[in-house]
Design a protein around this motif. Structure first.
Motif, PDB file in Angstrom:
ATOM      1  N   LEU A  14      20.973  21.530  15.548  1.00  0.00           N
ATOM      2  CA  LEU A  14      21.319  21.165  16.954  1.00  0.00           C
ATOM      3  C   LEU A  14      21.565  19.932  17.223  1.00  0.00           C
ATOM      4  O   LEU A  14      22.697  19.854  17.982  1.00  0.00           O
ATOM      5  N   VAL A  15      20.954  18.859  17.019  1.00  0.00           N
ATOM      6  CA  VAL A  15      21.336  17.589  17.298  1.00  0.00           C
ATOM      7  C   VAL A  15      22.588  17.285  16.665  1.00  0.00           C
ATOM      8  O   VAL A  15      23.476  16.441  17.164  1.00  0.00           O
ATOM      9  N   LYS A  16      22.950  17.576  15.373  1.00  0.00           N
ATOM     10  CA  LYS A  16      24.161  17.431  14.776  1.00  0.00           C
ATOM     11  C   LYS A  16      25.264  18.104  15.690  1.00  0.00           C
ATOM     12  O   LYS A  16      26.099  17.225  15.757  1.00  0.00           O
ATOM     13  N   LYS A  17      25.025  19.281  15.964  1.00  0.00           N
ATOM     14  CA  LYS A  17      26.277  19.759  16.607  1.00  0.00           C
ATOM     15  C   LYS A  17      26.368  19.152  18.302  1.00  0.00           C
ATOM     16  O   LYS A  17      27.415  18.903  18.564  1.00  0.00           O
ATOM     17  N   LEU A  18      25.197  18.838  18.510  1.00  0.00           N
ATOM     18  CA  LEU A  18      25.291  18.277  20.032  1.00  0.00           C
ATOM     19  C   LEU A  18      25.926  16.659  20.064  1.00  0.00           C
ATOM     20  O   LEU A  18      26.662  16.328  20.956  1.00  0.00           O
ATOM     21  N   GLU A  19      25.791  16.131  18.726  1.00  0.00           N
ATOM     22  CA  GLU A  19      26.579  14.647  18.598  1.00  0.00           C
ATOM     23  C   GLU A  19      28.050  15.188  18.506  1.00  0.00           C
ATOM     24  O   GLU A  19      28.924  14.320  19.186  1.00  0.00           O
ATOM     25  N   GLU A  20      28.439  16.015  17.675  1.00  0.00           N
ATOM     26  CA  GLU A  20      29.684  16.415  17.493  1.00  0.00           C
ATOM     27  C   GLU A  20      30.656  16.640  18.743  1.00  0.00           C
ATOM     28  O   GLU A  20      31.507  16.358  19.106  1.00  0.00           O
ATOM     29  N   LEU A  21      29.828  17.437  19.698  1.00  0.00           N
ATOM     30  CA  LEU A  21      30.544  18.151  20.894  1.00  0.00           C
ATOM     31  C   LEU A  21      30.472  17.116  21.709  1.00  0.00           C
ATOM     32  O   LEU A  21      31.376  16.910  22.650  1.00  0.00           O
ATOM     33  N   SER A  22      29.407  16.066  21.924  1.00  0.00           N
ATOM     34  CA  SER A  22      29.639  15.122  22.753  1.00  0.00           C
ATOM     35  C   SER A  22      30.762  14.158  22.409  1.00  0.00           C
ATOM     36  O   SER A  22      31.360  13.479  23.542  1.00  0.00           O
ATOM     37  N   GLU A  23      30.914  13.868  21.157  1.00  0.00           N
ATOM     38  CA  GLU A  23      32.215  13.152  20.685  1.00  0.00           C
ATOM     39  C   GLU A  23      33.551  13.748  21.388  1.00  0.00           C
ATOM     40  O   GLU A  23      34.268  13.254  21.784  1.00  0.00           O
ATOM     41  N   GLU A  24      33.433  15.194  21.213  1.00  0.00           N
ATOM     42  CA  GLU A  24      34.616  16.030  21.407  1.00  0.00           C
ATOM     43  C   GLU A  24      34.925  15.797  23.117  1.00  0.00           C
ATOM     44  O   GLU A  24      35.988  15.662  23.641  1.00  0.00           O
ATOM     45  N   SER A  25      33.864  15.912  23.625  1.00  0.00           N
ATOM     46  CA  SER A  25      33.674  15.756  25.304  1.00  0.00           C
ATOM     47  C   SER A  25      34.179  14.509  25.757  1.00  0.00           C
ATOM     48  O   SER A  25      35.023  14.386  26.718  1.00  0.00           O
ATOM     49  N   ALA A  26      33.842  13.543  25.303  1.00  0.00           N
ATOM     50  CA  ALA A  26      34.316  12.064  25.477  1.00  0.00           C
ATOM     51  C   ALA A  26      35.820  11.943  25.321  1.00  0.00           C
ATOM     52  O   ALA A  26      36.533  11.118  25.909  1.00  0.00           O
ATOM     53  N   ASP A  62      28.038  29.431  21.263  1.00  0.00           N
ATOM     54  CA  ASP A  62      26.855  28.875  21.462  1.00  0.00           C
ATOM     55  C   ASP A  62      26.159  28.738  20.504  1.00  0.00           C
ATOM     56  O   ASP A  62      25.950  29.543  19.435  1.00  0.00           O
ATOM     57  N   ILE A  63      25.276  27.401  20.327  1.00  0.00           N
ATOM     58  CA  ILE A  63      24.255  26.881  19.579  1.00  0.00           C
ATOM     59  C   ILE A  63      23.066  27.334  19.910  1.00  0.00           C
ATOM     60  O   ILE A  63      22.778  26.676  20.828  1.00  0.00           O
ATOM     61  N   VAL A  64      22.273  28.300  19.450  1.00  0.00           N
ATOM     62  CA  VAL A  64      20.834  28.557  19.776  1.00  0.00           C
ATOM     63  C   VAL A  64      20.107  28.243  18.768  1.00  0.00           C
ATOM     64  O   VAL A  64      20.103  28.476  17.593  1.00  0.00           O
ATOM     65  N   ALA A  65      18.848  27.310  19.178  1.00  0.00           N
ATOM     66  CA  ALA A  65      18.147  26.973  18.176  1.00  0.00           C
ATOM     67  C   ALA A  65      16.639  26.939  18.711  1.00  0.00           C
ATOM     68  O   ALA A  65      16.296  26.835  19.935  1.00  0.00           O
ATOM     69  N   ARG A  66      15.734  27.023  17.746  1.00  0.00           N
ATOM     70  CA  ARG A  66      14.161  27.006  17.960  1.00  0.00           C
ATOM     71  C   ARG A  66      13.785  25.553  17.699  1.00  0.00           C
ATOM     72  O   ARG A  66      13.965  25.186  16.727  1.00  0.00           O
ATOM     73  N   THR A  67      13.458  24.799  18.915  1.00  0.00           N
ATOM     74  CA  THR A  67      13.103  23.385  18.559  1.00  0.00           C
ATOM     75  C   THR A  67      11.755  23.038  18.610  1.00  0.00           C
ATOM     76  O   THR A  67      11.507  21.932  18.223  1.00  0.00           O
ATOM     77  N   GLY A  68      10.880  23.784  18.676  1.00  0.00           N
ATOM     78  CA  GLY A  68       9.512  23.643  18.779  1.00  0.00           C
ATOM     79  C   GLY A  68       8.615  25.027  18.607  1.00  0.00           C
ATOM     80  O   GLY A  68       9.134  25.980  18.384  1.00  0.00           O
ATOM     81  N   GLY A  69       7.653  25.047  18.709  1.00  0.00           N
ATOM     82  CA  GLY A  69       6.325  26.068  18.681  1.00  0.00           C
ATOM     83  C   GLY A  69       7.017  27.132  19.549  1.00  0.00           C
ATOM     84  O   GLY A  69       7.229  28.291  19.089  1.00  0.00           O
ATOM     85  N   GLU A  70       7.098  27.102  20.887  1.00  0.00           N
ATOM     86  CA  GLU A  70       7.682  27.972  21.985  1.00  0.00           C
ATOM     87  C   GLU A  70       8.852  27.499  22.666  1.00  0.00           C
ATOM     88  O   GLU A  70       9.160  27.882  23.744  1.00  0.00           O
ATOM     89  N   GLU A  71       9.699  26.327  22.087  1.00  0.00           N
ATOM     90  CA  GLU A  71      10.626  25.869  22.553  1.00  0.00           C
ATOM     91  C   GLU A  71      11.926  26.232  22.140  1.00  0.00           C
ATOM     92  O   GLU A  71      11.917  26.367  20.948  1.00  0.00           O
ATOM     93  N   PHE A  72      12.981  26.722  23.037  1.00  0.00           N
ATOM     94  CA  PHE A  72      14.216  27.035  22.622  1.00  0.00           C
ATOM     95  C   PHE A  72      15.230  26.021  23.373  1.00  0.00           C
ATOM     96  O   PHE A  72      14.919  25.747  24.309  1.00  0.00           O
TER      97      PHE A  72
END
Length: 429
Positions: free
Chosen positions: A274-286, A333-343
């Motif tokens: 998720l963080v990887k795709k977020l970095e890519e998308l933020s660059e595209e947005s900028a 959309d990118i859907v990720a489970r990032t913690g125990g009960e966090e998405f």
């Protein structure tokens, strides 16, 4: 010093090691030189009286027919030359491969004037080497080939091992007579890349390495081509290399890649991806000014679910939440489970209003979902969510994640089962 034509011819024959033969097609008379007999371990005297049957007795029965076919084709005009390879028995009992060449000579000075004249060369060592190379090619787990690309874009395969049939469904003979056949089984999506890598290798004379898919008998498999190019004097380029089947390796790579970016329990992406795709998308947005939104979701009081009903039931709840999110979001959309009960849901090209609508849909959908514990007790769970929309540059991706988390915590503090949204640079709502 002047040398006669006969002297020069004999010197040439001595240098090449060729045996000569002359055969009168009308009278049956046959003439061999001493070297012809020597290459088979005999003297001419030992083989006397010489006749056509002398050659027949020494030749392998299987090769006599092919030699006669080659001669018939030459005499009828179907072939431009008489040429064949015949196995002949050496005095020591070994079979020697003898390369036979001949041409027709008509004498106007005699009635019986059709003489076929030519040479015999012992090519046994060459045949042995060729056989060894062929066996080596057959024993290797791949296709051995030579590929030549001409300046006008035409191409051909001077050599192709028989395993082309196993890999491509194309025989070596078909590849040589119709080289385009070797490109037909390549997956349509990979054809441009294969051609481009060949062209890059041609221009730079660097090693050609390319992984691509082929489709054979309805099945798709991965192959890898590796070869080294060399420039020919006429400007064309020739590659010598091997093509191997790497499908098992590729499938393992895909499995390992999937394991490295997915959550084992839910099948969703993990935080690292998720963080990887977020970095890519933020660059595209900028760069292009495209907005995107981030949803952070958390199951309310999930610890009590595990404490009350056990981890098996808790895992069922997590999988249900994952399924709910996947069914109510887009494929992009990118859907990720990032913690125990966090998405977290990363939504490209999505405004704050659209993201709020999705978050509310997920919250309501979970509120209406019913669960059963292992002992049959019914219960419900709810979601809290924080939503941010990035419409301008931010210093770091982590700042956006932190902002989203803060909104989620705000929803928790406000009583849970609700959505809090914020647009970067705007007031929270």
């Amino acid at each position: 010093m002047h040398l006669s034509t006969e002297t020069r011819l004999n010197a040439i024959l001595d240098g090449t090691g060729a045996g000569t033969w002359e055969y009168n097609l009308d009278s049956g008379e046959i003439i061999f030189n001493e070297r012809w007999a020597t290459m088979l371990g005999y003297t001419l005297e030992e083989l006397a009286p010489l006749s056509f049957q002398t050659w027949e007795k020494l030749s392998h029965p299987s090769d006599i027919e092919s030699a006669n076919e080659a001669l018939t084709a030459y005499l009828s005009g179907e072939a431009s030359k008489f040429e064949c390879v015949v196995r002949m028995l050496h005095k020591n009992g070994d079979w020697r491969y003898i390369h036979t060449r001949g041409t027709l000579f008509n004498s106007s000075e005699a009635a019986e004037n059709r003489w076929l004249m030519g040479t015999h060369l012992d090519v046994t060592e060459e045949k042995a080497t060729q056989h060894q190379l062929q066996q080596l090619a057959e024993s290797l787990p791949g296709i051995i080939y030579t590929f030549t690309l001409n300046n006008d874009g035409s191409f051909h395969f001077p050599y192709m091992s028989r395993k082309a049939k196993d890999f491509y469904g194309v025989t070596a003979a078909e590849a040589q007579t119709n080289p385009e056949r070797m490109f037909e089984p390549i997956h349509p999506e990979d054809v441009p890349r294969v051609h481009q890598t060949i062209e890059d290798s041609r221009q730079t004379l660097s090693e050609w390495v390319c992984d691509y898919r082929i489709i054979k008998d309805g099945q798709t498999r991965w192959l890898r081509g590796v070869s080294r190019p060399e420039r020919n004097p006429d400007g064309s380029t020739t590659w010598h290399g091997v093509i191997t089947d790497i499908d098992d390796q590729k499938q393992l790579e895909f499995q390992l890649e999937a394991l490295s970016i997915t959550d084992e329990l839910t099948g969703l992406y993990n935080r690292r991806y998720l963080v990887k795709k977020l970095e890519e998308l933020s660059e595209e947005s900028a760069r292009y000014g495209h907005p995107f939104s981030l949803l952070s979701l958390d199951i309310d009081f999930f610890k009590s679910v595990n404490d009350s009903w056990g981890h098996i039931t808790g895992d069922k709840v997590l999988r249900t939440v994952a399924s709910l999110i996947e069914t109510r979001t887009r494929k992009s959309d990118i859907v990720a489970r990032t913690g125990g009960e966090e998405f977290i849901v990363l939504m490209p090209h999505t405004t704050i209003n659209d993201a709020r609508h999705v978050a509310e849909s997920l919250r309501i959908g979970m509120e209406r979902e019913s669960f059963l514990s292992e002992d049959g007790t019914a219960f419900n769970v709810t979601l809290s969510a924080g939503v941010v929309c990035w419409t301008s540059d931010a210093d770091r991706v982590q700042e956006l994640l932190s902002a989203c988390d803060q909104l989620l915590y705000q929803a928790k503090r406000a009583g849970r089962n609700q959505v809090v949204v914020c647009e970067i640079g705007a007031e929270k709502s």
